[in-house]
Design a protein around this motif. Structure first.
Motif: not given
Length: 328
Positions: A53-58, A166-170, A179-184, A199-207
């Motif tokens: 239900t979401t899209a990340h636009v840059m 579905a995606s990874y959030e940096i 934000s990158v796709g879940g396969g990356q 300082t960087f962290t990453v979170k995973a997000r599902d559909a």
């Protein structure tokens, strides 16, 4: 209402004109002028489905003669978001699962001038996951290194989820930056400052929009001083010429930079000027890229050539080393 005598009307007109002239003096003797030039269209648009239900636009910062004050984000033909000039990304929510949407962005200046549309990009949201309340596992083993003074390469281990990531959030500190796709499981972060601690962290997000906890923190420092961003440039760049049917062609080959994702677009610079943009359709090359283009029919002409990539976050990478070729 009594009719105004003709002479009085003339005096009234003179009074208005004189008032305008006096007003001009009050501003330092210069006429007030309104900006009628619109900003340039935003470049470097990227769109990534974050969930069902979401899209990340840059996009990249647009330019204007007096300064950009904000951006308008359009989904298909409808304006869905306005963001201030200091932001160049936004999450669009309330989308429907398994649906294709097209996005464009416009820049706006202080006088209300609006730029032309950015390029139009489409994205398809994944199918919905019914009654999914379980978040993915946190991405493990975040690691990376600075690529010169203005970028860093990050990699992490794949998260697991009962329905799929579905995606990874940096994040940089507490701010989401990409934000990158879940396969990356890798990405190149650009736009950093020389000699700076990050300082960087990453979170995973599902559909279903479940977020994992942040994985481990990665701390790194970019190199001090200025560089050309050489870590983002193509490597093993080669140039040669060949002749066919009475004409000469320039043949190029290079290795794409490591970005964590596919590089689909390159810009070719010929004799110090941008000559053309090259966009790979289908599957973009990841190990070696080749391209050949017509240059003319005259032998003995000397040309200088470079190539640079458009990175997955929409910014341009650095140019390759310059090569020189001579027809014939």
């Amino acid at each position: 209402m009594p009719r105004t005598p003709r002479l009085a009307g003339s005096l009234a007109l003179l009074t208005v004109v004189a008032g305008a002239a006096l007003g001009g003096c009050a501003r330092g003797g210069q006429d007030e002028r309104h900006d009628t030039t619109p900003p340039a269209a935003p470049r470097g648009l990227t769109v990534q489905a974050g969930s069902a239900t979401t899209a990340h636009v840059m996009w990249n910062q647009a330019t204007d003669d007096t300064g950009v004050t904000g951006y308008e984000v359009y989904r298909d033909a409808k304006k869905v978001k306005e963001v201030p000039s200091g932001k160049h990304m936004v999450d669009i929510v309330g989308l429907r699962p398994a649906t294709t949407y097209a996005f464009t962005v416009r820049a706006r200046d202080a006088d209300g001038n609006v730029s032309p549309d950015s390029r139009r990009l489409s994205v398809t949201t994944p199918a919905a996951a019914a009654a999914d309340h379980k978040p993915p596992t946190p991405p493990a083993r975040l690691r990376g290194r600075a690529e010169g003074s203005r970028s860093a390469m990050l990699t992490w281990d794949k998260s697991s989820d009962d329905r799929g990531v579905a995606s990874y959030e940096i994040y940089q500190g507490s701010s989401k930056i990409h934000s990158v796709g879940g396969g990356q499981t890798a990405t190149l972060v650009t736009g950093l400052r020389p000699g700076t601690h990050y300082t960087f962290t990453v979170k995973a997000r599902d559909a279903a929009d479940n977020f994992s906890d942040a994985g481990p923190k990665l701390r790194l420092t970019t190199a001090a001083g200025k560089d050309s961003g050489r870590g983002t440039a193509p490597t093993a760049f080669r140039a040669a010429t060949h002749r066919a049917d009475g004409a000469y062609y320039i043949d190029l080959s290079w290795r794409p930079p490591r970005t964590g994702g596919a590089v689909t677009e390159y810009q070719i610079r010929l004799d110090g000027r941008t000559a053309t943009s090259l966009v790979f359709g289908g599957t973009a090359p990841t190990d070696k890229a080749d391209h050949s283009f017509y240059i003319g029919r005259k032998a003995g002409e000397r040309h200088r050539i470079q190539v640079r990539p458009k990175l997955p976050d929409g910014t341009w990478g650095a140019y390759s080393p310059e090569r020189t070729v001579t027809t014939g």
